[in-house]
Scaffold this motif. Structure first.
Motif, PDB file in Angstrom:
ATOM      1  N   LYS A  52       0.811  -1.224   0.000  1.00  0.00           N
ATOM      2  CA  LYS A  52       0.000   0.000   0.000  1.00  0.00           C
ATOM      3  C   LYS A  52       0.842   1.270   0.000  1.00  0.00           C
ATOM      4  O   LYS A  52       0.337   2.348  -0.317  1.00  0.00           O
ATOM      5  CB  LYS A  52      -0.857   0.047   1.279  1.00  0.00           C
ATOM      6  CG  LYS A  52      -2.150  -0.719   1.220  1.00  0.00           C
ATOM      7  CD  LYS A  52      -2.957  -0.470   2.486  1.00  0.00           C
ATOM      8  CE  LYS A  52      -3.465   0.944   2.640  1.00  0.00           C
ATOM      9  NZ  LYS A  52      -4.821   1.180   2.221  1.00  0.00           N
ATOM     10  N   ARG A  73       1.897   2.313   2.882  1.00  0.00           N
ATOM     11  CA  ARG A  73       1.223   2.901   4.048  1.00  0.00           C
ATOM     12  C   ARG A  73       2.232   3.228   5.144  1.00  0.00           C
ATOM     13  O   ARG A  73       3.115   2.422   5.435  1.00  0.00           O
ATOM     14  CB  ARG A  73       0.211   1.880   4.574  1.00  0.00           C
ATOM     15  CG  ARG A  73      -0.663   2.334   5.741  1.00  0.00           C
ATOM     16  CD  ARG A  73      -1.592   1.170   6.099  1.00  0.00           C
ATOM     17  NE  ARG A  73      -2.484   1.398   7.201  1.00  0.00           N
ATOM     18  CZ  ARG A  73      -3.769   1.728   7.070  1.00  0.00           C
ATOM     19  NH1 ARG A  73      -4.279   1.942   5.880  1.00  0.00           N
ATOM     20  NH2 ARG A  73      -4.528   1.855   8.121  1.00  0.00           N
ATOM     21  N   SER A  87      -7.868  -0.942   3.977  1.00  0.00           N
ATOM     22  CA  SER A  87      -8.522  -0.890   2.672  1.00  0.00           C
ATOM     23  C   SER A  87      -7.483  -1.202   1.584  1.00  0.00           C
ATOM     24  O   SER A  87      -6.302  -0.888   1.740  1.00  0.00           O
ATOM     25  CB  SER A  87      -9.137   0.490   2.458  1.00  0.00           C
ATOM     26  OG  SER A  87      -8.192   1.491   2.737  1.00  0.00           O
ATOM     27  N   ASN A 123      -6.563  -0.047  -1.225  1.00  0.00           N
ATOM     28  CA  ASN A 123      -6.090   1.001  -2.128  1.00  0.00           C
ATOM     29  C   ASN A 123      -4.616   1.302  -1.834  1.00  0.00           C
ATOM     30  O   ASN A 123      -4.126   1.002  -0.748  1.00  0.00           O
ATOM     31  CB  ASN A 123      -6.901   2.279  -1.903  1.00  0.00           C
ATOM     32  CG  ASN A 123      -6.931   2.662  -0.432  1.00  0.00           C
ATOM     33  OD1 ASN A 123      -7.605   1.999   0.351  1.00  0.00           O
ATOM     34  ND2 ASN A 123      -6.204   3.693  -0.058  1.00  0.00           N
ATOM     35  N   SER A 147     -10.627   4.640  -1.304  1.00  0.00           N
ATOM     36  CA  SER A 147     -10.838   3.216  -1.012  1.00  0.00           C
ATOM     37  C   SER A 147     -11.600   2.527  -2.139  1.00  0.00           C
ATOM     38  O   SER A 147     -12.493   3.114  -2.737  1.00  0.00           O
ATOM     39  CB  SER A 147     -11.640   3.061   0.284  1.00  0.00           C
ATOM     40  OG  SER A 147     -10.890   3.498   1.372  1.00  0.00           O
ATOM     41  N   HIS A 153      -6.592  11.362   3.480  1.00  0.00           N
ATOM     42  CA  HIS A 153      -7.180  10.092   3.096  1.00  0.00           C
ATOM     43  C   HIS A 153      -8.156  10.320   1.957  1.00  0.00           C
ATOM     44  O   HIS A 153      -8.616  11.419   1.750  1.00  0.00           O
ATOM     45  CB  HIS A 153      -8.031   9.585   4.264  1.00  0.00           C
ATOM     46  CG  HIS A 153      -7.378   8.539   5.073  1.00  0.00           C
ATOM     47  ND1 HIS A 153      -6.975   8.759   6.354  1.00  0.00           N
ATOM     48  CD2 HIS A 153      -7.074   7.255   4.796  1.00  0.00           C
ATOM     49  CE1 HIS A 153      -6.455   7.653   6.841  1.00  0.00           C
ATOM     50  NE2 HIS A 153      -6.496   6.725   5.919  1.00  0.00           N
TER      51      HIS A 153
HETATM   52 MG    MG Z   1      -7.904   3.017   4.165  1.00  0.00          MG
END
Ligand code: MG
Ligand code: AMP
Length: 329
Positions: free
Chosen positions: A52, A54, A139, A141, A147, A227
């Motif tokens: 991700k 992330r 999620s 994405n 998302s 986000h």
């Molecule tokens: Mg998310």
């Protein structure tokens, strides 16, 4: 790596085999698609963050198939929390409990709490159950993108990065789960969703709501990140007059503008480009992310009508305000 998209029993079996082999798999839920891996395996959890892009301080939700799967993951389970669980699980809600030692710190981003969710979508529960372990999943994405609510959305972001997307069709709810912190005396909503404050208050007496606008420092670490944003600028219009005025101003600058409106307002658009989000709140919720994803591909400026503060739309507006960086015209 080739990314397969498969549906049905065969997809669930393949997904579970991949999880057992330490891989990560995208799967459908009623809220949005998740990107899952074995929650008890820190190396597997790292693969999720990597795929991700992330930040490591944004915790993952642990997904389970049965209520009793909660017990090994938490260090405390009160009578009140049992009531919340029985009332709302399975469903579009994530509950925060004090975590037990078996949950790796990478899942919770070092927090002492763990977020647990039991999806309502049967395919999701079958996949988790067949995997034989709790599934950590954010999620599906790429970080900071909208998302995904279809397998195709997941493919756009995860192609070549994961071996399998289990296709379960369109997500029915369309926005992420409500996040409810159950560790304090008064349960606190950290992220609004389809389970609303009013629904929760009916069961627990009182809940503290979290005002969702633009948050710079917040109790849920994930909240400080931008986000749910489309790749083109997006603003919110407080009413249809403002929306039309902003549309025309931006069009005159040469921008290719798209309006996201409710079905009832279609007539007012008079030849301008729009997406009808739906005629009722659950349709609007189901379609909002798809409209942003489709919109960013065909235009360079999105204007979304203010959807109001009633029930579900309050949760949808939380996402819309984040996507627009709080800009209202
Ligand atoms: Mg998310
Ligand atoms: P995502 O599934 O991508 O929406 O990401 C999960 C979100 O759940 C995070 O961004 C957090 O806001 C929230 N979350 C998960 N676990 C926790 C936790 N232990 N404490 C606070 N928030 C959490």
């Amino acid at each position: 790596m080739e990314t397969l998209i498969k549906s049905g029993e065969q997809a669930i079996k393949l997904g579970a085999d991949l999880i057992k082999a330490g891989e990560i798999v995208a799967f459908p839920t009623e809220t949005v698609y998740g990107l899952g891996g074995n929650a008890l395996d820190a190396a597997c959890v790292q693969k999720i963050y990597a795929a991700k892009g992330r930040p490591a301080d944004n915790p993952l939700i642990v997904h389970i198939a049965k209520i009793e799967d909660i017990y090994p993951l938490v260090s405390e389970f009160s009578e009140r929390n049992k009531r919340v669980v029985e009332q709302f699980m399975p469903g579009p809600i994530t509950l925060l409990f004090p975590k037990s030692d078996i949950v790796p710190d990478s899942v919770t981003a070092g927090l002492k709490t763990v977020g647990i969710r039991m999806p309502k979508l049967e395919i999701a529960r079958e996949f988790i159950e067949s995997s034989g372990v709790p599934i950590a999943a954010p999620s599906a994405n790429a970080s900071t993108r909208v998302s995904p609510t279809t397998a195709k959305h997941v493919y756009e972001d995860m192609k070549g990065r994961i071996p399998l997307i289990i296709d379960g069709g369109d997500s029915e709810v369309g926005i992420e789960s409500t996040v409810l912190d159950l560790t304090g005396e008064i349960p606190t909503i950290l992220r609004p969703g389809a389970i609303t404050a009013e629904m929760l208050a009916d069961v627990v007496g009182s809940v503290r709501t979290h005002k969702g606008e633009v948050i710079s420092s917040a109790p849920a670490p994930g909240m400080k990140y931008k986000h749910y944003a489309p790749t083109c600028p997006m603003v919110v219009a407080k009413d249809m007059d403002s929306l039309i005025a902003e549309y025309d101003i931006q069009s005159q600058k040469g921008l290719n503008v798209l309006a996201l409106i409710r079905g009832q307002a279609v007539q007012a658009m008079a030849g301008r480009k729009y997406v009808n989000l739906g005629n009722n709140d659950s349709e609007v919720c189901r379609n909002i992310y798809k409209a942003m994803r489709d919109g960013e591909k065909v235009c360079d400026y999105i204007i979304c009508i203010d959807l109001g503060e009633n029930g579900l739309c309050k949760s949808v507006m939380n996402r819309v305000m984040k996507a627009s960086g709080g800009k209202v015209v």
